[in-house]
Design a protein around this motif. Structure first.
Motif, short mmCIF file in Angstrom:
data_model
loop_
_atom_site.label_atom_id
_atom_site.label_comp_id
_atom_site.label_asym_id
_atom_site.label_seq_id
_atom_site.Cartn_x
_atom_site.Cartn_y
_atom_site.Cartn_z
N GLN A 17 -22.81 72.03 61.78
CA GLN A 17 -23.06 70.59 61.68
C GLN A 17 -22.25 69.98 60.55
O GLN A 17 -21.65 68.91 60.70
CB GLN A 17 -24.55 70.33 61.46
CG GLN A 17 -25.43 70.66 62.64
CD GLN A 17 -26.91 70.60 62.29
OE1 GLN A 17 -27.33 71.09 61.24
NE2 GLN A 17 -27.70 70.00 63.17
N GLN A 20 -18.60 69.61 61.56
CA GLN A 20 -18.39 68.51 62.49
C GLN A 20 -18.48 67.16 61.79
O GLN A 20 -17.69 66.24 62.05
CB GLN A 20 -19.41 68.58 63.62
CG GLN A 20 -19.23 67.51 64.69
CD GLN A 20 -17.87 67.57 65.36
OE1 GLN A 20 -17.33 68.65 65.58
NE2 GLN A 20 -17.30 66.40 65.66
N LEU A 21 -19.42 67.03 60.85
CA LEU A 21 -19.56 65.78 60.12
C LEU A 21 -18.34 65.52 59.23
O LEU A 21 -17.93 64.37 59.05
CB LEU A 21 -20.84 65.80 59.28
CG LEU A 21 -22.14 65.69 60.08
CD1 LEU A 21 -23.35 65.95 59.17
CD2 LEU A 21 -22.25 64.31 60.74
N CYS A 22 -17.77 66.58 58.69
CA CYS A 22 -16.55 66.41 57.92
C CYS A 22 -15.44 65.82 58.80
O CYS A 22 -14.76 64.85 58.42
CB CYS A 22 -16.09 67.75 57.34
SG CYS A 22 -17.01 68.31 55.90
N VAL A 23 -15.27 66.39 59.98
CA VAL A 23 -14.23 65.90 60.89
C VAL A 23 -14.48 64.44 61.25
O VAL A 23 -13.56 63.60 61.23
CB VAL A 23 -14.18 66.77 62.16
CG1 VAL A 23 -13.25 66.16 63.20
CG2 VAL A 23 -13.73 68.20 61.81
N GLU A 24 -15.73 64.10 61.54
CA GLU A 24 -16.06 62.74 61.96
C GLU A 24 -15.82 61.72 60.84
O GLU A 24 -15.59 60.53 61.12
CB GLU A 24 -17.52 62.68 62.41
CG GLU A 24 -17.78 63.44 63.69
CD GLU A 24 -19.25 63.53 64.04
OE1 GLU A 24 -20.08 62.95 63.30
OE2 GLU A 24 -19.58 64.17 65.06
N ASN A 25 -15.86 62.17 59.58
CA ASN A 25 -15.70 61.26 58.45
C ASN A 25 -14.37 61.40 57.73
O ASN A 25 -14.19 60.85 56.64
CB ASN A 25 -16.86 61.46 57.47
CG ASN A 25 -18.17 60.91 57.99
OD1 ASN A 25 -18.46 59.73 57.87
ND2 ASN A 25 -18.98 61.79 58.61
N GLY A 26 -13.45 62.13 58.34
CA GLY A 26 -12.11 62.25 57.77
C GLY A 26 -12.04 63.11 56.53
O GLY A 26 -11.11 62.96 55.72
N HIS A 53 -12.14 73.73 63.09
CA HIS A 53 -12.28 72.31 62.76
C HIS A 53 -11.15 71.81 61.85
O HIS A 53 -11.17 70.65 61.43
CB HIS A 53 -13.62 72.07 62.06
CG HIS A 53 -14.80 72.14 62.96
ND1 HIS A 53 -15.35 73.34 63.39
CD2 HIS A 53 -15.55 71.16 63.55
CE1 HIS A 53 -16.39 73.09 64.17
NE2 HIS A 53 -16.53 71.79 64.29
N ALA A 248 -25.98 63.17 58.60
CA ALA A 248 -24.91 62.27 59.04
C ALA A 248 -24.81 61.07 58.12
O ALA A 248 -23.71 60.61 57.77
CB ALA A 248 -25.16 61.82 60.47
N ALA A 252 -21.58 60.31 55.57
CA ALA A 252 -20.95 58.99 55.65
C ALA A 252 -20.94 58.30 54.30
O ALA A 252 -19.95 57.67 53.90
CB ALA A 252 -21.67 58.13 56.68
#
Length: 263
Positions: A17, A20-26, A53, A248, A252
């Motif tokens: 998780q 994935q959150l790192c990827v989603e937030n750049g 990732h 998440a 963020a």
């Protein structure tokens, strides 16, 4: 400098998780803790996860607590090498039970690091001494200032033994700018979080998001950059209310606050 998420910041999240959150937030870097690595199937499996990732492993937390011996830190060195990071964070340990001999405890740290350097070099891992705030001297780290950490590191090459600049632990030190300049290429990790008051009953959990407290991040970041450090900046927060927040939302917030670090 680039942003890295230390996984202690999202204690509730699995490493999958968190990645994935790192990827989603750049966010392109990640710094795992060993208990989370073990829970995710070990260092080999976690390296594959992070590689999938596109994440750089910026450090491994932690080795140390030398009053208990060296075997655990040797295992940590092996795990860091498998994960593909050169930086093993050392929390050196506090006072032995019943002891009041602080100089002796500090000698144990220096002797332990001397004994471990050849094994770390063999695995291409740098031992990164993290000074902790003096309130943790008795139970977690008898190394309390960046200057003390550098004194221990000095007999070794910078690629063998480095130091950690963690804003939470060192922001108060009037010698900090001079000691950061002295550290130079020994700076193995730059970690950030804020000092918020009042402190909770468990002092370990008194950290806040960047911008929520009293630390002048641009001043410290500027000193770190002038010393020559241009690597990742890890956000590492221990705070029960943040741990209880949806991971998440936390990641963020980490990304949104990144400009306040002063990079």
């Amino acid at each position: 400098m680039k942003l890295s998420l230390n996984t202690a910041t999202v204690k509730r999240a699995s490493l999958a998780q968190a990645a994935q959150l790192c990827v989603e937030n750049g966010i392109t870097g990640i710094g795992p803790w060993r208990d989370a690595v073990e829970a995710a199937g070990g260092a080999g499996a976690v390296r594959k996860l992070f590689d999938s990732h596109g994440l750089t492993v910026t450090s491994l937390c932690r080795g140390g607590f030398f009053q208990l011996g060296l075997d655990d830190t040797r295992r940590a060195i092996e795990e860091a090498a498998t994960l593909g990071t050169r930086e093993l964070i050392l929390v050196v340990g506090g006072m032995p039970d019943g002891s009041k001999d602080l100089p002796a405890a500090r000698r144990v740290v220096a002797d332990s690091i001397e004994a471990l350097v050849p094994y770390a070099v063999q695995h291409d891992v740098r031992l990164a001494i993290e000074p902790l705030h003096p309130m943790f001297c008795a139970d977690r780290a008898v190394v309390s200032t960046l200057g003390q950490a550098l004194d221990i590191a000095e007999p070794f090459a910078p690629h063998e033994v480095g130091v950690v600049v963690d804003t939470y632990h060192v922001w108060w030190d009037p010698q900090l700018p001079a000691q950061i300049a002295r550290a130079g290429d020994r700076i193995a990790s730059y970690q950030v979080c804020d000092w918020v008051v009042p402190l909770p009953e468990d002092m370990l959990l008194g950290r806040g998001h960047v911008g929520d407290g009293h630390i002048d991040f641009p001043a410290i970041t500027g000193a770190v950059r002038r010393a020559g450090y241009d690597g990742y900046v890890e956000v590492e927060i221990f705070n029960q209310s943040i741990w209880d927040t949806d991971p998440a939302t936390t990641v963020a917030t980490v990304a949104q606050r990144w400009p306040l670090v002063g990079v």
